[in-house]
Design an enzyme around this catalytic site. Structure first.
Site, PDB file in Angstrom:
ATOM      1  N   LYS A   1      36.363  40.334  41.404  1.00  0.00           N
ATOM      2  CA  LYS A   1      37.062  39.488  40.316  1.00  0.00           C
ATOM      3  C   LYS A   1      37.928  39.487  40.135  1.00  0.00           C
ATOM      4  O   LYS A   1      38.739  38.020  40.587  1.00  0.00           O
ATOM      5  CB  LYS A   1      35.906  39.946  38.882  1.00  0.00           C
ATOM      6  CG  LYS A   1      36.760  39.416  37.580  1.00  0.00           C
ATOM      7  CD  LYS A   1      36.354  39.614  36.116  1.00  0.00           C
ATOM      8  CE  LYS A   1      37.842  40.385  36.771  1.00  0.00           C
ATOM      9  NZ  LYS A   1      37.880  41.341  34.509  1.00  0.00           N
TER      10      LYS A   1
ATOM     11  N   ASP B   1      33.169  37.952  35.954  1.00  0.00           N
ATOM     12  CA  ASP B   1      33.535  38.738  34.920  1.00  0.00           C
ATOM     13  C   ASP B   1      32.012  38.480  33.602  1.00  0.00           C
ATOM     14  O   ASP B   1      30.803  38.179  33.790  1.00  0.00           O
ATOM     15  CB  ASP B   1      34.645  38.432  33.715  1.00  0.00           C
ATOM     16  CG  ASP B   1      34.629  36.957  32.679  1.00  0.00           C
ATOM     17  OD1 ASP B   1      33.288  36.573  32.793  1.00  0.00           O
ATOM     18  OD2 ASP B   1      35.062  36.579  32.426  1.00  0.00           O
TER      19      ASP B   1
END
Length: 253
Positions: A148, A166
């Site tokens: 991420k 996320d």
């Protein structure tokens, strides 16, 4: 050249009647719906962007590491002092952990985050000449950096396409039934099959904006949602105009 397909219709379906909710959506239908959602969110959030403050790749990398388990707004409160005191990877590599902890304490998990920032600086100096690398496989070797964070840096500091999975992205792709996967890497790969690579970074921003402002976890603003017609979960929140009171921030409806 044929015209671009239309965006999501400005109307609602009755809750539970969407083909995806009924298990009747084809793979092609899902791809077309995902791309239509992306175009609609581009109109709803024309200024969608990373909400962490930064001026270079190192600052974005550090801010994203700090953003774990806290809000971007909280990170933006501590980074001005941090960036001023530690402007280079070398500065982090030589830093005293207690000094960093004192600056970032309010961002939560400050001991582990401070340790990661020092380790990150040391690895950047030792392996990458003090510069933030662009390659995903290099970024994920840095302390505190997962896929991420790597995609955030690649997409926003280097202009390289990447999907930032996320918590908002995970929640909305599930609510929109774009994938049945729950593992972040599998979600990333599934959505990558639906959205054009050139749109990956901006699609991530738009979905995150949508999750923070309209499709919130506890009570989504279904009645005024710009993608309500394309959402199989329509009805999870209020479906009337009173839903406008739930919106946080600016949305072009």
């Amino acid at each position: 050249m044929s015209p671009m397909p239309s965006t999501t219709p400005a109307k609602h379906r009755r809750p539970g009647t969407h083909p995806a909710a009924l298990g009747e959506e084809t793979p092609l239908g899902r791809k077309r719906r995902a791309r239509r959602i992306n175009r609609t969110l581009a109109e709803a959030f024309p200024d969608a962007h990373a909400e962490l403050d930064f001026s270079n790749a190192l600052e974005l990398l550090v801010a994203t590491v700090l953003s774990a388990q806290t809000t971007d707004a909280r990170v933006n409160m501590v980074t001005p002092e941090l960036f001023a005191k530690y402007p280079t990877a070398e500065a982090y590599a030589r830093a005293n952990q207690g000094d960093i902890e004192a600056i970032i304490r309010s961002a939560g998990f400050y001991r582990s985050k401070a340790k990661n920032l020092i380790g990150l600086g040391q690895k950047l100096v030792a392996d990458y000449g003090g510069e933030v690398p662009e390659a995903l496989e290099d970024l994920v070797t840095l302390p505190g950096v997962g896929r991420k964070t790597a995609h955030v840096v690649r997409g926003n500091a280097f202009g390289l396409p990447g999907l930032t999975v996320d918590t908002h992205f995970q929640r909305l792709t599930k609510r929109l039934m774009l994938t049945e996967d729950t593992d972040p890497v599998k979600i990333e790969r599934a959505v990558a099959e639906l959205i054009e690579p050139a749109e990956w970074t901006m699609f991530s921003h738009r979905i995150i904006f949508q999750g923070r402002r309209v499709c919130r976890a506890r009570k989504p603003a279904c009645g005024v949602c710009p993608i309500a017609f394309d959402c199989p979960s329509f009805g999870a929140g209020p479906t009337g105009p009173e839903a406008a009171d739930l919106i946080k921030g600016e949305v072009r409806l």
